[in-house]
Design a protein around this motif. Sequence first.
Motif, PDB file in Angstrom:
ATOM      1  N   LYS A   1       0.827  -1.198   0.000  1.00  0.00           N
ATOM      2  CA  LYS A   1       0.000   0.000   0.000  1.00  0.00           C
ATOM      3  C   LYS A   1       0.863   1.251   0.000  1.00  0.00           C
ATOM      4  N   GLY A   2       0.254   2.356  -0.427  1.00  0.00           N
ATOM      5  CA  GLY A   2       0.921   3.646  -0.434  1.00  0.00           C
ATOM      6  C   GLY A   2      -0.085   4.727  -0.760  1.00  0.00           C
ATOM      7  N   GLU A   3       0.307   5.987  -0.627  1.00  0.00           N
ATOM      8  CA  GLU A   3      -0.572   7.118  -0.902  1.00  0.00           C
ATOM      9  C   GLU A   3      -0.141   7.814  -2.178  1.00  0.00           C
ATOM     10  N   VAL A   4      -1.117   8.138  -3.011  1.00  0.00           N
ATOM     11  CA  VAL A   4      -0.863   8.689  -4.338  1.00  0.00           C
ATOM     12  C   VAL A   4      -1.817   9.848  -4.595  1.00  0.00           C
ATOM     13  N   ALA A   5      -1.554  10.597  -5.654  1.00  0.00           N
ATOM     14  CA  ALA A   5      -2.468  11.662  -6.053  1.00  0.00           C
ATOM     15  C   ALA A   5      -3.811  11.056  -6.453  1.00  0.00           C
ATOM     16  N   ALA A   6      -4.895  11.672  -5.993  1.00  0.00           N
ATOM     17  CA  ALA A   6      -6.220  11.181  -6.350  1.00  0.00           C
ATOM     18  C   ALA A   6      -6.419  11.280  -7.857  1.00  0.00           C
ATOM     19  N   GLY A   7      -7.167  10.326  -8.404  1.00  0.00           N
ATOM     20  CA  GLY A   7      -7.410  10.306  -9.841  1.00  0.00           C
ATOM     21  C   GLY A   7      -7.622   8.887 -10.326  1.00  0.00           C
ATOM     22  N   THR A   8      -7.627   8.703 -11.642  1.00  0.00           N
ATOM     23  CA  THR A   8      -7.838   7.385 -12.238  1.00  0.00           C
ATOM     24  C   THR A   8      -6.527   6.856 -12.804  1.00  0.00           C
ATOM     25  N   ILE A   9      -6.210   5.594 -12.476  1.00  0.00           N
ATOM     26  CA  ILE A   9      -5.021   4.968 -13.026  1.00  0.00           C
ATOM     27  C   ILE A   9      -5.424   3.783 -13.887  1.00  0.00           C
ATOM     28  N   ARG A  10      -4.579   3.453 -14.846  1.00  0.00           N
ATOM     29  CA  ARG A  10      -4.766   2.279 -15.699  1.00  0.00           C
ATOM     30  C   ARG A  10      -3.842   1.198 -15.168  1.00  0.00           C
ATOM     31  N   ALA A  11      -4.412   0.194 -14.514  1.00  0.00           N
ATOM     32  CA  ALA A  11      -3.610  -0.799 -13.808  1.00  0.00           C
ATOM     33  C   ALA A  11      -3.713  -2.175 -14.439  1.00  0.00           C
ATOM     34  N   ASP A  12      -2.625  -2.930 -14.324  1.00  0.00           N
ATOM     35  CA  ASP A  12      -2.660  -4.335 -14.678  1.00  0.00           C
ATOM     36  C   ASP A  12      -1.713  -5.103 -13.771  1.00  0.00           C
ATOM     37  N   VAL A  13      -1.795  -6.433 -13.844  1.00  0.00           N
ATOM     38  CA  VAL A  13      -0.972  -7.317 -13.031  1.00  0.00           C
ATOM     39  C   VAL A  13      -0.183  -8.213 -13.969  1.00  0.00           C
ATOM     40  N   VAL A  14       1.143  -8.261 -13.778  1.00  0.00           N
ATOM     41  CA  VAL A  14       2.004  -9.094 -14.622  1.00  0.00           C
ATOM     42  C   VAL A  14       2.793 -10.045 -13.738  1.00  0.00           C
ATOM     43  N   LEU A  15       3.253 -11.155 -14.324  1.00  0.00           N
ATOM     44  CA  LEU A  15       4.131 -12.059 -13.593  1.00  0.00           C
ATOM     45  C   LEU A  15       5.391 -11.296 -13.214  1.00  0.00           C
ATOM     46  N   ALA A  16       5.863 -11.482 -11.983  1.00  0.00           N
ATOM     47  CA  ALA A  16       6.966 -10.690 -11.454  1.00  0.00           C
ATOM     48  C   ALA A  16       8.170 -10.708 -12.381  1.00  0.00           C
ATOM     49  N   GLY A  17       8.673  -9.508 -12.685  1.00  0.00           N
ATOM     50  CA  GLY A  17       9.869  -9.374 -13.499  1.00  0.00           C
ATOM     51  C   GLY A  17       9.681  -9.590 -14.981  1.00  0.00           C
ATOM     52  N   THR A  18       8.409  -9.687 -15.433  1.00  0.00           N
ATOM     53  CA  THR A  18       8.134  -9.936 -16.850  1.00  0.00           C
ATOM     54  C   THR A  18       7.137  -8.919 -17.381  1.00  0.00           C
ATOM     55  N   GLU A  19       6.826  -9.053 -18.661  1.00  0.00           N
ATOM     56  CA  GLU A  19       5.788  -8.246 -19.302  1.00  0.00           C
ATOM     57  C   GLU A  19       4.526  -9.067 -19.531  1.00  0.00           C
ATOM     58  N   THR A  20       4.484 -10.280 -18.982  1.00  0.00           N
ATOM     59  CA  THR A  20       3.357 -11.184 -19.198  1.00  0.00           C
ATOM     60  C   THR A  20       2.169 -10.759 -18.346  1.00  0.00           C
ATOM     61  N   VAL A  21       1.113 -10.278 -18.982  1.00  0.00           N
ATOM     62  CA  VAL A  21      -0.061  -9.778 -18.264  1.00  0.00           C
ATOM     63  C   VAL A  21      -0.901 -10.946 -17.754  1.00  0.00           C
ATOM     64  N   ALA A  22      -1.162 -10.946 -16.440  1.00  0.00           N
ATOM     65  CA  ALA A  22      -1.997 -11.977 -15.833  1.00  0.00           C
ATOM     66  C   ALA A  22      -3.432 -11.497 -15.633  1.00  0.00           C
ATOM     67  N   ILE A  23      -3.593 -10.210 -15.299  1.00  0.00           N
ATOM     68  CA  ILE A  23      -4.922  -9.627 -15.080  1.00  0.00           C
ATOM     69  C   ILE A  23      -4.923  -8.205 -15.622  1.00  0.00           C
ATOM     70  N   GLY A  24      -6.014  -7.843 -16.290  1.00  0.00           N
ATOM     71  CA  GLY A  24      -6.181  -6.462 -16.735  1.00  0.00           C
ATOM     72  C   GLY A  24      -5.795  -6.268 -18.184  1.00  0.00           C
TER      73      GLY A  24
END
Length: 277
Positions: free
Chosen positions: A170-193
């Motif tokens: 967790k962390g605090e960020v500027a309010a707004g909309t982000i485009r998020a996805d989940v990838v296998l650690a250390g890769t560009e392989t998208v698992a979700i999103g």
Amino acid sequence: MTARLVGATLAAGAAVALSAATAVPALAQPHAAGGQATVSVLHGVPGLTVDVYAGDKELIPAFKPGTLTDPMKLDAGSYDIKIFKKGEGPGGTPAIEKTVDVPAGANATLVAHLTADGKPALDAFVNDTSKVPAGKARLTVRHVAAAPAVDVRAGKTPVFKDLVNPKEAKGEVAAGTIRADVVLAGTETVAIGPANVNLAEGTNTVVYAWGSAKDKNLALKTQTLSGMHSSPGGVPAGGSGQAASHNKNVPLAALSLGAVSALGAAGLLFRLRTSTR
């Protein structure tokens, strides 16, 4: 996956879904007068719908995977929960029967989910409701999927790295909309999103990665906790000095593995005792 195994993971989750708390006060044991807890539950075990009972009273019919309950106020105390595969209660033999203790003062989410290797599990996550600086939002990501370590990205930039089941970052960020996805650690392989995530000012947006990579049913579930605004120019203050010290104000791109927090102590929120019946 047997109904008994899944029932074990859902026993505590069922207790927090006592939306009929005012209708079933007799379920609480004598020590229930010590205050209340605020609790939600996420059913993150794919593939099985269950019916949840307290004693012989049906509380949650057809509780489906991917369902997140609204936050509920529960009297602290003990609840006798019985879990049946959909349509098999209350006359049959429960797959599991548990006495669930709910302590006063808790603000938490119980998640019935799969471990990294696909076994049913239950974890209690403490929800951070300390103040958020003006113009900011808190982002929390929880890995509760049968999947290896992952990186969470915003705009294709990793913001949480090497997140493993069942940990959170967790962390605090500027309010707004982000485009998020989940990838296998250390890769560009998208698992979700990818998916758009709205981070409203003064909220804690909790994103759950759940499901099974093997079964190709990974998904995201979002929970939003509100009411954590700070006055402009004010000094953020949590419920205690310790809570406030964890309220980090960091740029989104600076979030990393250092934001990952261990949850061992969170399990103390909810103690499960198998009934001797």
